[in-house]
Scaffold this motif. Structure first.
Motif, PDB file in Angstrom:
ATOM      1  N   UNK A  89      -2.790  10.837 -12.419  1.00 48.96           N
ATOM      2  CA  UNK A  89      -3.972  10.285 -11.744  1.00 48.96           C
ATOM      3  C   UNK A  89      -3.501   9.670 -10.431  1.00 48.96           C
ATOM      4  N   UNK A  90      -4.273   9.858  -9.372  1.00 46.30           N
ATOM      5  CA  UNK A  90      -3.938   9.295  -8.067  1.00 46.30           C
ATOM      6  C   UNK A  90      -5.088   8.436  -7.565  1.00 46.30           C
ATOM      7  N   UNK A  91      -4.744   7.296  -7.005  1.00 46.63           N
ATOM      8  CA  UNK A  91      -5.739   6.368  -6.459  1.00 46.63           C
ATOM      9  C   UNK A  91      -5.370   6.004  -5.033  1.00 46.63           C
ATOM     10  N   UNK A  92      -6.327   6.140  -4.128  1.00 42.16           N
ATOM     11  CA  UNK A  92      -6.098   5.741  -2.741  1.00 42.16           C
ATOM     12  C   UNK A  92      -6.445   4.263  -2.598  1.00 42.16           C
ATOM     13  N   UNK A  93      -5.508   3.524  -2.004  1.00 42.35           N
ATOM     14  CA  UNK A  93      -5.716   2.115  -1.699  1.00 42.35           C
ATOM     15  C   UNK A  93      -5.323   1.903  -0.238  1.00 42.35           C
ATOM     16  N   UNK A  94      -6.323   1.844   0.598  1.00 40.60           N
ATOM     17  CA  UNK A  94      -6.054   1.746   2.035  1.00 40.60           C
ATOM     18  C   UNK A  94      -5.428   3.033   2.518  1.00 40.60           C
TER      19      UNK A  94
END
Length: 119
Positions: A89-94
């Motif tokens: 799973x990948x999450x973009x943060x900024x």
């Protein structure tokens, strides 16, 4: 020309009868094969291993690239394949993208291959 595999949703953990339980349906065999195919690359196995061993439980693409001594685009390609198989799973943060393993997906794959592995 080789026959193209059908498009199926691999984002959920594999859910089918274990391989050891007898003859599999075509759909169940395909579900398992697509996930194994995503793991059938040494770089992807190393990525999974590194993500599991990470103290934070997640890593940034650039850090993975540095650790694996690969380009960010190569690591990104492999992460995309693992993500499509529902294993990461990948999450973009900024400006940063964090990646982590989906242990439930790997446990489900293990259970599909050997029903006694996760007991």
């Amino acid at each position: 020309m080789p026959r193209a595999l059908p498009v199926i949703d691999t984002t959920a953990p594999v859910c089918c009868a274990p391989v050891a339980s007898g003859q599999l349906s075509d759909d169940d065999a395909l579900q398992i094969a697509l996930r194994l195919r995503a793991l059938a690359d040494p770089v992807r196995v190393k990525i999974i291993s590194y993500l599991f061993s990470s103290s934070a439980g997640e890593e940034i693409s650039g850090e993975l690239a540095a650790v694996l001594d690969l380009s960010e685009s190569t690591v990104s390609h492999h992460l995309t394949q693992l993500r499509k198989a529902g294993l990461v799973v990948s999450d973009r943060r900024g400006m940063k993208v964090f990646h982590r393993v989906r242990p439930d997906a790997l446990q489900a794959l293990c259970a599909a291959l050997d029903p006694n592995c996760c007991t």
